[in-house]
Design a protein around this motif. Structure first.
Motif, short mmCIF file in Angstrom:
data_model
loop_
_atom_site.label_atom_id
_atom_site.label_comp_id
_atom_site.label_asym_id
_atom_site.label_seq_id
_atom_site.Cartn_x
_atom_site.Cartn_y
_atom_site.Cartn_z
N GLY A 284 -80.96 -7.28 52.28
CA GLY A 284 -80.64 -6.14 51.43
C GLY A 284 -80.89 -6.50 49.99
O GLY A 284 -81.54 -7.50 49.70
N THR A 285 -80.37 -5.74 49.08
CA THR A 285 -80.67 -5.95 47.68
C THR A 285 -79.54 -6.70 46.99
O THR A 285 -78.48 -6.91 47.55
N LEU A 286 -79.79 -7.11 45.77
CA LEU A 286 -78.80 -7.83 44.98
C LEU A 286 -77.87 -6.83 44.30
O LEU A 286 -77.79 -5.69 44.68
N ALA A 287 -77.20 -7.31 43.29
CA ALA A 287 -76.19 -6.48 42.63
C ALA A 287 -76.72 -5.12 42.20
O ALA A 287 -75.99 -4.15 42.10
N ILE A 288 -78.01 -5.08 41.97
CA ILE A 288 -78.61 -3.87 41.45
C ILE A 288 -78.71 -2.77 42.49
O ILE A 288 -78.98 -1.63 42.17
N GLY A 289 -78.47 -3.08 43.75
CA GLY A 289 -78.67 -2.12 44.82
C GLY A 289 -77.90 -0.83 44.66
O GLY A 289 -78.36 0.22 45.08
N ALA A 290 -76.75 -0.91 44.05
CA ALA A 290 -75.92 0.28 44.00
C ALA A 290 -76.22 1.15 42.79
O ALA A 290 -75.46 1.24 41.85
N PHE A 291 -77.37 1.78 42.80
CA PHE A 291 -77.76 2.65 41.71
C PHE A 291 -77.20 4.05 41.87
O PHE A 291 -76.73 4.43 42.91
N ALA A 292 -77.33 4.82 40.82
CA ALA A 292 -76.99 6.24 40.89
C ALA A 292 -77.82 6.90 41.98
O ALA A 292 -78.91 6.46 42.30
N ALA A 293 -77.30 7.98 42.51
CA ALA A 293 -77.90 8.57 43.70
C ALA A 293 -79.22 9.28 43.45
O ALA A 293 -79.94 9.58 44.37
N SER A 294 -79.54 9.56 42.22
CA SER A 294 -80.82 10.21 41.98
C SER A 294 -81.52 9.57 40.80
O SER A 294 -80.94 8.84 40.04
N SER A 295 -82.80 9.87 40.66
CA SER A 295 -83.60 9.26 39.61
C SER A 295 -84.32 10.34 38.83
O SER A 295 -84.51 11.45 39.29
N ILE A 296 -84.73 9.94 37.64
CA ILE A 296 -85.46 10.87 36.79
C ILE A 296 -86.88 10.35 36.69
O ILE A 296 -87.09 9.17 36.51
N SER A 297 -87.85 11.24 36.81
CA SER A 297 -89.23 10.77 36.66
C SER A 297 -89.43 10.36 35.21
O SER A 297 -88.74 10.83 34.31
N GLU B 128 -64.26 -2.49 38.43
CA GLU B 128 -64.38 -2.19 39.87
C GLU B 128 -65.82 -2.36 40.32
O GLU B 128 -66.10 -2.87 41.41
N LYS B 129 -66.74 -1.95 39.46
CA LYS B 129 -68.16 -2.11 39.79
C LYS B 129 -68.56 -3.59 39.74
O LYS B 129 -69.32 -4.07 40.58
N VAL B 130 -68.03 -4.32 38.74
CA VAL B 130 -68.32 -5.76 38.64
C VAL B 130 -67.82 -6.47 39.90
O VAL B 130 -68.49 -7.34 40.46
N SER B 131 -66.65 -6.07 40.36
CA SER B 131 -66.06 -6.64 41.57
C SER B 131 -66.95 -6.35 42.77
O SER B 131 -67.20 -7.22 43.62
N GLN B 132 -67.45 -5.12 42.84
CA GLN B 132 -68.36 -4.75 43.93
C GLN B 132 -69.64 -5.59 43.87
O GLN B 132 -70.14 -6.07 44.89
N ASN B 133 -70.16 -5.78 42.65
CA ASN B 133 -71.35 -6.61 42.48
C ASN B 133 -71.12 -8.03 43.01
O ASN B 133 -71.98 -8.61 43.65
N LEU B 134 -69.93 -8.56 42.72
CA LEU B 134 -69.62 -9.93 43.19
C LEU B 134 -69.57 -9.97 44.72
O LEU B 134 -70.11 -10.87 45.34
#
Ligand code: MN
Length: 250
Positions: A11-24, A238-244
């Motif tokens: 799977g991906t590293l800490a960066i995996g949990a991005f916002a659900a959508s992207s902007i072109s 909370e997000k930092v904890s999730q990243n860890l």
């Protein structure tokens, strides 16, 4: 199994949990909100600018809306656009973002890939670890902070000093090693602690502060220390904890 295969299968590293959508991110195009799988922002070949998890004005007064808008829609978008150009027709063109970060080296012909892959990764992490509703480290993260630094205050002091000491443009980081022990480091320009062939101490960043002047100059001018102190009030622990928790081994 080599490092690249490991990352691919784990799977991906800490960066995996991005916002659900992207902007072109075309330079002249009106931003178009594209509903995509969150992993698309870090998927190979055609990287996208991730949408912020909050509005441009929601981190005020600590970071003003104008700074946020320029930083995200101009600076970060620029890294994404240049990264897509830089990897085109290279060995990196089918790599995921974390694979590029892990494998890029100091070869001058990779400078553009190194700078823009770092720029995309670092900013994507940066937006995610801030929040308008600041919270405190808890649970496993708090235990690890206490183990590694003695206290939250010691960790924050070291982090602040590291961020202040960056000469010119760069980042300061809270990183995890393979045993999930934490340490502070900083990098120049858009380098990232996962750039194992470049950085002095290799680790996975779980929190980072951008100390390029573009991150704070409109509001703070030369007062980088004040910006750093206020950034601490925006951290989403909370997000930092999730990243860890999410970080695989390097
Ligand atoms: Mn920046």
């Amino acid at each position: 199994m080599n490092k690249r295969d490991f990352i691919k299968t784990s799977g991906t590293l800490a960066i995996g949990a991005f916002a659900a959508s992207s902007i072109s991110c075309g330079p002249e195009k009106k931003p178009e909100v594209v509903k995509e799988n969150k992993q698309d922002a870090v998927k190979n070949g055609d990287f996208k600018l991730p949408e912020l998890p909050y509005s441009y004005d929601s981190l005020a007064p600590y970071i003003d809306a104008r700074t946020m808008e320029i930083h995200h829609s101009k600076h970060h978008a620029g890294y994404v656009r240049k990264l897509n150009n830089a990897i085109s027709n290279t060995k990196f063109s089918d790599f995921a973002l974390d694979q590029i970060i892990l494998e890029v080296d100091e070869d001058p012909k990779n400078d553009s890939v190194r700078n823009n892959a770092g720029g995309h990764y670092n900013h994507s992490l940066f937006w995610e670890i801030m929040t308008p509703s600041n919270n405190a480290p808890a649970g496993f993260l708090l235990d690890k902070i206490n183990e590694s630094f003695g206290s939250i205050e010691s960790m924050l002091n070291e982090f602040t000093e590291s961020a202040k000491s960056v000469f010119g443009s760069g980042w300061a980081w809270l990183c995890s090693d393979n045993d999930k022990n934490l340490f502070i480091s900083n990098t120049e320009n858009q380098d990232n602690p996962m750039m194992s062939k470049i950085v002095e101490r290799n680790g996975i960043p779980i929190l980072g502060i951008d100390v390029w002047e573009h991150a704070y100059y409109l509001k703070y001018q030369n007062k980088r220390g004040e910006y750093i102190d206020n950034f601490i009030k925006l951290v989403n622990w909370e997000k930092v904890s999730q990243n860890l928790k999410d970080t695989p081994l390097l």
